[in-house]
Design a protein around this motif. Structure first.
Motif, PDB file in Angstrom:
ATOM      1  N   ARG A  11       0.894  -1.102  -0.136  1.00  0.00           N
ATOM      2  CA  ARG A  11      -0.061   0.026  -0.058  1.00  0.00           C
ATOM      3  C   ARG A  11       0.764   1.115   0.040  1.00  0.00           C
ATOM      4  O   ARG A  11       1.759   1.378   0.988  1.00  0.00           O
ATOM      5  CB  ARG A  11      -0.969  -0.165   1.068  1.00  0.00           C
ATOM      6  N   ALA A  12       0.732   2.128  -0.938  1.00  0.00           N
ATOM      7  CA  ALA A  12       1.513   3.302  -0.772  1.00  0.00           C
ATOM      8  C   ALA A  12       0.798   4.287   0.032  1.00  0.00           C
ATOM      9  O   ALA A  12      -0.349   4.588   0.134  1.00  0.00           O
ATOM     10  CB  ALA A  12       1.246   3.962  -2.300  1.00  0.00           C
ATOM     11  N   ILE A  13       1.585   5.062   0.812  1.00  0.00           N
ATOM     12  CA  ILE A  13       1.077   6.120   1.789  1.00  0.00           C
ATOM     13  C   ILE A  13       1.589   7.563   1.512  1.00  0.00           C
ATOM     14  O   ILE A  13       2.831   7.497   1.540  1.00  0.00           O
ATOM     15  CB  ILE A  13       1.269   5.841   3.316  1.00  0.00           C
ATOM     16  N   ASP A  14       0.623   8.300   1.037  1.00  0.00           N
ATOM     17  CA  ASP A  14       1.370   9.718   0.748  1.00  0.00           C
ATOM     18  C   ASP A  14       1.100  10.595   2.007  1.00  0.00           C
ATOM     19  O   ASP A  14      -0.143  10.615   2.616  1.00  0.00           O
ATOM     20  CB  ASP A  14       0.620  10.401  -0.341  1.00  0.00           C
ATOM     21  N   LEU A  15       2.151  11.264   2.703  1.00  0.00           N
ATOM     22  CA  LEU A  15       2.041  11.917   3.612  1.00  0.00           C
ATOM     23  C   LEU A  15       2.551  13.462   3.510  1.00  0.00           C
ATOM     24  O   LEU A  15       3.401  13.561   2.735  1.00  0.00           O
ATOM     25  CB  LEU A  15       2.963  11.501   5.194  1.00  0.00           C
ATOM     26  N   SER A  16       1.527  14.204   4.040  1.00  0.00           N
ATOM     27  CA  SER A  16       1.849  15.674   3.651  1.00  0.00           C
ATOM     28  C   SER A  16       3.311  15.998   4.470  1.00  0.00           C
ATOM     29  O   SER A  16       3.277  15.644   5.721  1.00  0.00           O
ATOM     30  CB  SER A  16       0.762  16.588   4.426  1.00  0.00           C
ATOM     31  N   PRO A  17       4.002  16.859   3.825  1.00  0.00           N
ATOM     32  CA  PRO A  17       5.296  17.487   4.532  1.00  0.00           C
ATOM     33  C   PRO A  17       4.826  18.352   5.857  1.00  0.00           C
ATOM     34  O   PRO A  17       5.786  18.361   6.779  1.00  0.00           O
ATOM     35  CB  PRO A  17       5.838  18.043   3.660  1.00  0.00           C
ATOM     36  N   ARG A  37      -7.623  -5.065   2.242  1.00  0.00           N
ATOM     37  CA  ARG A  37      -6.582  -5.220   1.375  1.00  0.00           C
ATOM     38  C   ARG A  37      -6.905  -4.748  -0.090  1.00  0.00           C
ATOM     39  O   ARG A  37      -6.057  -4.934  -1.070  1.00  0.00           O
ATOM     40  CB  ARG A  37      -6.104  -6.666   1.070  1.00  0.00           C
ATOM     41  N   TYR A  38      -8.164  -4.280  -0.246  1.00  0.00           N
ATOM     42  CA  TYR A  38      -8.339  -3.488  -1.249  1.00  0.00           C
ATOM     43  C   TYR A  38      -7.802  -2.024  -1.534  1.00  0.00           C
ATOM     44  O   TYR A  38      -7.617  -1.599  -2.936  1.00  0.00           O
ATOM     45  CB  TYR A  38      -9.919  -3.650  -1.723  1.00  0.00           C
ATOM     46  N   LEU A  39      -7.631  -1.490  -0.626  1.00  0.00           N
ATOM     47  CA  LEU A  39      -7.052  -0.060  -0.946  1.00  0.00           C
ATOM     48  C   LEU A  39      -5.407  -0.279  -0.887  1.00  0.00           C
ATOM     49  O   LEU A  39      -4.890  -0.994  -0.416  1.00  0.00           O
ATOM     50  CB  LEU A  39      -7.110   0.662   0.498  1.00  0.00           C
ATOM     51  N   THR A  40      -5.099   0.291  -2.078  1.00  0.00           N
ATOM     52  CA  THR A  40      -3.498   0.400  -2.733  1.00  0.00           C
ATOM     53  C   THR A  40      -2.758   1.589  -2.380  1.00  0.00           C
ATOM     54  O   THR A  40      -1.722   1.671  -2.486  1.00  0.00           O
ATOM     55  CB  THR A  40      -3.197  -0.292  -4.142  1.00  0.00           C
ATOM     56  N   GLU A  41      -3.718   2.716  -2.244  1.00  0.00           N
ATOM     57  CA  GLU A  41      -3.032   3.887  -2.033  1.00  0.00           C
ATOM     58  C   GLU A  41      -4.095   4.773  -0.709  1.00  0.00           C
ATOM     59  O   GLU A  41      -5.323   4.709  -1.288  1.00  0.00           O
ATOM     60  CB  GLU A  41      -3.139   4.483  -3.266  1.00  0.00           C
ATOM     61  N   SER A  46      -4.398  17.676   5.264  1.00  0.00           N
ATOM     62  CA  SER A  46      -5.433  18.624   5.884  1.00  0.00           C
ATOM     63  C   SER A  46      -6.638  18.125   5.863  1.00  0.00           C
ATOM     64  O   SER A  46      -7.273  18.317   7.130  1.00  0.00           O
ATOM     65  CB  SER A  46      -5.141  20.184   5.234  1.00  0.00           C
ATOM     66  N   GLN A  47      -7.135  17.399   4.925  1.00  0.00           N
ATOM     67  CA  GLN A  47      -8.304  16.718   5.114  1.00  0.00           C
ATOM     68  C   GLN A  47      -8.493  15.452   5.809  1.00  0.00           C
ATOM     69  O   GLN A  47      -9.469  14.857   5.761  1.00  0.00           O
ATOM     70  CB  GLN A  47      -8.721  16.308   3.779  1.00  0.00           C
ATOM     71  N   GLY A  48      -7.514  14.958   6.575  1.00  0.00           N
ATOM     72  CA  GLY A  48      -7.280  13.726   7.052  1.00  0.00           C
ATOM     73  C   GLY A  48      -7.015  12.476   6.112  1.00  0.00           C
ATOM     74  O   GLY A  48      -6.234  12.604   5.277  1.00  0.00           O
ATOM     75  N   ARG A  49      -7.514  11.381   6.437  1.00  0.00           N
ATOM     76  CA  ARG A  49      -7.012  10.218   5.427  1.00  0.00           C
ATOM     77  C   ARG A  49      -7.997  10.472   3.978  1.00  0.00           C
ATOM     78  O   ARG A  49      -9.367  10.654   4.360  1.00  0.00           O
ATOM     79  CB  ARG A  49      -7.334   8.986   6.265  1.00  0.00           C
ATOM     80  N   VAL A  50      -7.485  10.283   2.999  1.00  0.00           N
ATOM     81  CA  VAL A  50      -8.356   9.978   1.818  1.00  0.00           C
ATOM     82  C   VAL A  50      -7.682   9.058   1.061  1.00  0.00           C
ATOM     83  O   VAL A  50      -6.688   8.643   1.006  1.00  0.00           O
ATOM     84  CB  VAL A  50      -8.109  11.554   1.058  1.00  0.00           C
ATOM     85  N   THR A  51      -8.697   8.494   0.228  1.00  0.00           N
ATOM     86  CA  THR A  51      -8.515   7.378  -0.747  1.00  0.00           C
ATOM     87  C   THR A  51      -8.785   7.669  -2.142  1.00  0.00           C
ATOM     88  O   THR A  51      -9.844   8.562  -2.134  1.00  0.00           O
ATOM     89  CB  THR A  51      -9.102   6.112  -0.156  1.00  0.00           C
ATOM     90  N   LEU A  52      -8.600   6.997  -3.122  1.00  0.00           N
ATOM     91  CA  LEU A  52      -9.018   7.092  -4.418  1.00  0.00           C
ATOM     92  C   LEU A  52     -10.262   6.571  -4.600  1.00  0.00           C
ATOM     93  O   LEU A  52     -10.791   5.472  -4.089  1.00  0.00           O
ATOM     94  CB  LEU A  52      -8.026   6.448  -5.456  1.00  0.00           C
ATOM     95  N   VAL A  53     -11.287   7.150  -5.360  1.00  0.00           N
ATOM     96  CA  VAL A  53     -12.504   7.059  -5.808  1.00  0.00           C
ATOM     97  C   VAL A  53     -12.838   6.829  -7.115  1.00  0.00           C
ATOM     98  O   VAL A  53     -12.561   7.793  -7.634  1.00  0.00           O
ATOM     99  CB  VAL A  53     -13.716   7.391  -4.816  1.00  0.00           C
ATOM    100  N   SER A  54     -13.214   5.738  -7.739  1.00  0.00           N
ATOM    101  CA  SER A  54     -13.802   5.781  -9.357  1.00  0.00           C
ATOM    102  C   SER A  54     -15.099   6.295  -9.567  1.00  0.00           C
ATOM    103  O   SER A  54     -15.907   5.815  -8.728  1.00  0.00           O
ATOM    104  CB  SER A  54     -13.126   4.474  -9.836  1.00  0.00           C
ATOM    105  N   ILE A  55     -15.174   7.168 -10.457  1.00  0.00           N
ATOM    106  CA  ILE A  55     -16.477   7.797 -10.568  1.00  0.00           C
ATOM    107  C   ILE A  55     -16.622   7.456 -12.146  1.00  0.00           C
ATOM    108  O   ILE A  55     -15.913   7.812 -13.056  1.00  0.00           O
ATOM    109  CB  ILE A  55     -16.705   9.137 -10.390  1.00  0.00           C
ATOM    110  N   PRO A  56     -17.830   6.847 -12.632  1.00  0.00           N
ATOM    111  CA  PRO A  56     -18.135   6.458 -13.973  1.00  0.00           C
ATOM    112  C   PRO A  56     -18.043   7.652 -14.605  1.00  0.00           C
ATOM    113  O   PRO A  56     -18.709   8.816 -14.420  1.00  0.00           O
ATOM    114  CB  PRO A  56     -19.649   5.892 -13.933  1.00  0.00           C
TER     115      PRO A  56
END
Length: 58
Positions: A11-17, A37-41, A46-56
């Protein structure tokens, strides 16, 4: 990565500096214990924890 190594979880974790070292470490440990285990990133900022969401496409 998930398709190349199906038995390895990554899982990739992007952290704000702007986050402190202690807060960053807490987020990393939380991700190590996350059973989804479905989350890979994920990202923390500033918004807390965010993940990618696909939109049609409309």
């Amino acid at each position: 990565m998930i398709w190349e190594w199906p038995k390895v979880y990554c899982r990739a974790i992007d952290l704000s500096p702007d986050l402190s070292a202690e807060t960053s470490a807490q987020h990393i440990v939380a991700e190590l214990h996350d059973p989804n285990r479905y989350l890979t990133e994920v990202a923390y900022g500033s918004q807390g924890r965010v993940t990618l969401v696909s939109i049609p496409d409309r």
